[in-house]
Design a protein around this motif. Structure first.
Motif, short mmCIF file in Angstrom:
data_model
loop_
_atom_site.label_atom_id
_atom_site.label_comp_id
_atom_site.label_asym_id
_atom_site.label_seq_id
_atom_site.Cartn_x
_atom_site.Cartn_y
_atom_site.Cartn_z
N VAL A 20 0.85 -1.20 0.00
CA VAL A 20 0.00 0.00 0.00
C VAL A 20 0.88 1.25 0.00
N ALA A 21 1.89 1.27 0.86
CA ALA A 21 2.79 2.43 0.93
C ALA A 21 3.50 2.63 -0.41
N SER A 22 3.99 1.56 -0.99
CA SER A 22 4.69 1.65 -2.27
C SER A 22 3.78 2.21 -3.36
N ALA A 23 2.53 1.75 -3.38
CA ALA A 23 1.58 2.24 -4.38
C ALA A 23 1.31 3.74 -4.18
N LEU A 24 1.23 4.18 -2.93
CA LEU A 24 1.01 5.60 -2.67
C LEU A 24 2.19 6.44 -3.19
N PHE A 25 3.40 5.97 -2.94
CA PHE A 25 4.58 6.70 -3.42
C PHE A 25 4.64 6.71 -4.95
N ASP A 39 -3.33 7.93 19.00
CA ASP A 39 -3.75 8.61 20.22
C ASP A 39 -5.23 8.28 20.39
N GLY A 40 -5.47 7.01 20.69
CA GLY A 40 -6.84 6.52 20.73
C GLY A 40 -7.31 6.02 19.38
N GLU A 41 -6.81 6.63 18.33
CA GLU A 41 -7.07 6.20 16.95
C GLU A 41 -5.85 6.55 16.11
N LEU A 42 -5.76 5.97 14.94
CA LEU A 42 -4.63 6.25 14.06
C LEU A 42 -4.85 7.56 13.32
N PHE A 43 -3.78 8.33 13.16
CA PHE A 43 -3.85 9.55 12.37
C PHE A 43 -2.52 9.84 11.71
N LEU A 61 -4.26 14.20 -1.03
CA LEU A 61 -3.21 13.23 -0.72
C LEU A 61 -3.46 12.60 0.64
N CYS A 62 -3.72 13.41 1.65
CA CYS A 62 -3.95 12.89 3.00
C CYS A 62 -5.16 11.96 3.02
N CYS A 63 -6.21 12.32 2.30
CA CYS A 63 -7.40 11.47 2.21
C CYS A 63 -7.08 10.14 1.55
N GLU A 64 -6.27 10.19 0.51
CA GLU A 64 -5.91 8.95 -0.19
C GLU A 64 -5.07 8.03 0.71
N ILE A 65 -4.13 8.61 1.44
CA ILE A 65 -3.32 7.81 2.36
C ILE A 65 -4.23 7.17 3.42
N ALA A 66 -5.07 7.99 4.04
CA ALA A 66 -5.96 7.48 5.09
C ALA A 66 -6.91 6.41 4.55
N PHE A 69 -5.06 2.98 3.88
CA PHE A 69 -4.77 2.20 5.08
C PHE A 69 -6.04 1.79 5.82
N ALA A 70 -7.10 2.60 5.75
CA ALA A 70 -8.38 2.22 6.36
C ALA A 70 -8.94 0.97 5.69
N GLU A 71 -8.81 0.91 4.38
CA GLU A 71 -9.27 -0.27 3.63
C GLU A 71 -8.49 -1.50 4.06
N LEU A 72 -7.20 -1.34 4.24
CA LEU A 72 -6.36 -2.45 4.68
C LEU A 72 -6.78 -2.93 6.07
N ILE A 73 -7.03 -1.98 6.97
CA ILE A 73 -7.45 -2.32 8.33
C ILE A 73 -8.83 -2.97 8.33
N ASP A 74 -9.72 -2.51 7.45
CA ASP A 74 -11.04 -3.13 7.33
C ASP A 74 -10.93 -4.60 6.93
N GLU A 75 -9.95 -4.91 6.09
CA GLU A 75 -9.76 -6.28 5.65
C GLU A 75 -9.18 -7.14 6.77
N ASP A 76 -8.30 -6.56 7.59
CA ASP A 76 -7.68 -7.29 8.70
C ASP A 76 -7.24 -6.29 9.76
N ALA A 77 -7.98 -6.24 10.86
CA ALA A 77 -7.72 -5.25 11.93
C ALA A 77 -6.30 -5.35 12.48
#
Length: 93
Positions: A20-25, A39-43, A61-66, A69-77
């Motif tokens: 995911v990180a590589s694709a973003l770059f 801090d209670g949640e990821l940011f 950009l920030c929305c795309e990064i978030a 990674f949110a999609e990744l976490i949804d697939e596996d917490a």
């Protein structure tokens, strides 16, 4: 020195985080790096770009990064644990 055992799931999640990180770059050539904090949640923090982009591009950009990674976490917490406290930086050679 203590060695932590890694499970196949841990290795798969790590590979997915890196992918995911590589694709973003790749999609954002101006993206130099960013940090993920908890801090209670990821940011996101310390999003670095060069050349500098305007507020609209930076928000996109920030929305795309978030979202990525949110999609990744949804697939596996458990993938979220790999993100907390991590810095991602473009590799330059």
């Amino acid at each position: 020195m203590t060695t932590l055992a890694t499970t196949p799931s841990d290795r798969r999640n790590e590979a997915e985080v890196r992918s995911v990180a590589s694709a973003l770059f790749q999609r954002w050539p101006a993206l130099l790096g960013f940090c993920v904090r908890e801090d209670g949640e990821l940011f996101l923090t310390d999003v670095a770009v060069h050349p500098w982009c305007d507020d609209e591009q930076r928000a996109k950009l920030c929305c795309e990064i978030a979202s990525a990674f949110a999609e990744l976490i949804d697939e596996d917490a458990a993938a979220g644990e790999l993100l907390s406290g991590r810095t991602f930086a473009r590799t330059m050679h």
